[in-house]
Motif scaffolding. Structure first.
Motif, PDB file in Angstrom:
ATOM      1  N   GLN A  29       0.934  -1.361  -0.089  1.00  0.00           N
ATOM      2  CA  GLN A  29       0.072   0.072  -0.030  1.00  0.00           C
ATOM      3  C   GLN A  29       0.862   1.197  -0.085  1.00  0.00           C
ATOM      4  OE1 GLN A  29      -2.154  -0.490   3.380  1.00  0.00           O
ATOM      5  NE2 GLN A  29      -3.699  -2.125   2.433  1.00  0.00           N
ATOM      6  N   TYR A  30       2.009   1.317   0.834  1.00  0.00           N
ATOM      7  CA  TYR A  30       2.863   2.417   0.791  1.00  0.00           C
ATOM      8  C   TYR A  30       3.594   2.472  -0.580  1.00  0.00           C
ATOM      9  CZ  TYR A  30       2.924   2.697   5.828  1.00  0.00           C
ATOM     10  OH  TYR A  30       2.350   2.823   7.338  1.00  0.00           O
ATOM     11  N   ALA A  31       3.878   1.452  -1.101  1.00  0.00           N
ATOM     12  CA  ALA A  31       4.559   1.548  -2.512  1.00  0.00           C
ATOM     13  C   ALA A  31       3.520   2.123  -3.582  1.00  0.00           C
ATOM     14  CB  ALA A  31       5.076   0.120  -2.908  1.00  0.00           C
ATOM     15  N   GLU A  32       2.260   1.638  -3.477  1.00  0.00           N
ATOM     16  CA  GLU A  32       1.058   2.110  -4.305  1.00  0.00           C
ATOM     17  C   GLU A  32       1.030   3.550  -4.266  1.00  0.00           C
ATOM     18  OE1 GLU A  32      -2.252   1.459  -7.203  1.00  0.00           O
ATOM     19  OE2 GLU A  32      -0.216   0.309  -6.723  1.00  0.00           O
ATOM     20  N   HIS A  33       0.870   3.830  -2.972  1.00  0.00           N
ATOM     21  CA  HIS A  33       0.688   5.561  -2.485  1.00  0.00           C
ATOM     22  C   HIS A  33       1.512   6.130  -3.162  1.00  0.00           C
ATOM     23  CE1 HIS A  33      -0.481   9.207  -0.591  1.00  0.00           C
ATOM     24  NE2 HIS A  33       0.955   9.089   0.231  1.00  0.00           N
ATOM     25  N   ALA A  34       2.867   5.959  -3.172  1.00  0.00           N
ATOM     26  CA  ALA A  34       3.987   6.613  -3.677  1.00  0.00           C
ATOM     27  C   ALA A  34       3.819   6.740  -5.052  1.00  0.00           C
ATOM     28  CB  ALA A  34       5.460   6.086  -3.119  1.00  0.00           C
ATOM     29  N   ARG A  35       3.497   5.513  -5.779  1.00  0.00           N
ATOM     30  CA  ARG A  35       3.348   5.662  -7.171  1.00  0.00           C
ATOM     31  C   ARG A  35       2.223   6.568  -7.780  1.00  0.00           C
ATOM     32  NH1 ARG A  35       4.228  -0.145  -6.417  1.00  0.00           N
ATOM     33  NH2 ARG A  35       1.922  -0.412  -6.530  1.00  0.00           N
ATOM     34  N   SER A 103      14.172  -0.078   5.113  1.00  0.00           N
ATOM     35  CA  SER A 103      13.354  -1.189   5.675  1.00  0.00           C
ATOM     36  C   SER A 103      13.053  -1.932   4.651  1.00  0.00           C
ATOM     37  CB  SER A 103      12.209  -0.236   6.330  1.00  0.00           C
ATOM     38  OG  SER A 103      12.461   0.250   7.345  1.00  0.00           O
ATOM     39  N   ALA A 104      12.851  -1.736   3.560  1.00  0.00           N
ATOM     40  CA  ALA A 104      12.306  -2.471   2.486  1.00  0.00           C
ATOM     41  C   ALA A 104      12.598  -1.948   1.038  1.00  0.00           C
ATOM     42  CB  ALA A 104      10.959  -2.500   2.571  1.00  0.00           C
ATOM     43  N   GLU A 105      12.807  -3.090   0.076  1.00  0.00           N
ATOM     44  CA  GLU A 105      13.025  -2.517  -1.285  1.00  0.00           C
ATOM     45  C   GLU A 105      11.891  -3.168  -2.054  1.00  0.00           C
ATOM     46  OE1 GLU A 105      18.005  -2.484  -1.266  1.00  0.00           O
ATOM     47  OE2 GLU A 105      16.701  -4.358  -1.638  1.00  0.00           O
ATOM     48  N   VAL A 106      11.205  -2.519  -2.831  1.00  0.00           N
ATOM     49  CA  VAL A 106       9.974  -2.985  -3.756  1.00  0.00           C
ATOM     50  C   VAL A 106      10.770  -2.764  -5.344  1.00  0.00           C
ATOM     51  CG1 VAL A 106       7.732  -2.718  -4.267  1.00  0.00           C
ATOM     52  CG2 VAL A 106       8.468  -2.177  -1.821  1.00  0.00           C
ATOM     53  N   ALA A 107      10.255  -3.775  -5.859  1.00  0.00           N
ATOM     54  CA  ALA A 107      10.762  -3.687  -7.450  1.00  0.00           C
ATOM     55  C   ALA A 107       9.607  -4.088  -8.384  1.00  0.00           C
ATOM     56  CB  ALA A 107      12.047  -4.649  -7.912  1.00  0.00           C
ATOM     57  N   SER A 108       9.125  -3.438  -9.096  1.00  0.00           N
ATOM     58  CA  SER A 108       7.817  -3.592  -9.700  1.00  0.00           C
ATOM     59  C   SER A 108       7.913  -3.629 -11.180  1.00  0.00           C
ATOM     60  CB  SER A 108       6.737  -2.877  -9.507  1.00  0.00           C
ATOM     61  OG  SER A 108       6.496  -2.706  -8.046  1.00  0.00           O
TER      62      SER A 108
END
Length: 140
Positions: A29-35, A103-108
């Motif tokens: 959800q945090y990643a989606e919010h940033a996108r 804290s985390a790395e997200v690759a999409s």
């Protein structure tokens, strides 16, 4: 190189699990919010995408959890788009505590869906560039 786009979020208590850590699904959800925030920052609104008959889609997401987050932590979620020649693009994101601890790395891998044809558009970067008032924020 310019700094990546970033949005600050405070971890809320109801987002934590029984150990007091940020629930693993909330990172998505945090990643989606940033996108969505970077799209708005570049001048692209959801309504503009819908008016054009397209919508961003997530095709693949990988998360590496590195350090715990707890309620009250301030985190910065950055967002960098990588464009290639095909129908897809990559989005690299880092979730960092305010002190810089990752804290985390997200690759999409994402695409842009033609909502009428139900197929990915051939050149998503060109569509985003045409809709954006600041395409540089998206690396275009």
């Amino acid at each position: 190189m310019t700094e990546p786009f970033s949005v600050r979020i405070e971890v809320r208590g109801y987002e934590t699990d029984s150990q007091g850590h940020l629930n693993q699904a909330v990172y998505l959800q945090y990643a989606e919010h940033a996108r969505w925030s970077i799209l708005r920052h570049s001048g692209i609104e959801q309504s503009g995408l819908l008016d054009r008959g397209v919508g961003p889609v997530a095709l693949e997401t990988n998360i590496r959890y590195l350090r715990e987050l707890r309620a009250g932590d301030q985190v910065d979620v950055d967002c960098v788009f990588e464009w290639g020649e095909g129908k897809t693009f990559r989005i690299l994101q880092t979730v960092k505590k305010a002190d810089g601890t990752v804290s985390a790395e997200v690759a999409s891998v994402g695409g842009l869906l033609d909502l009428a044809e139900r197929r990915l558009v051939r050149d998503p970067g060109e569509v985003f560039k045409a809709l954006a008032t600041d395409p540089g924020a998206l690396g275009l």
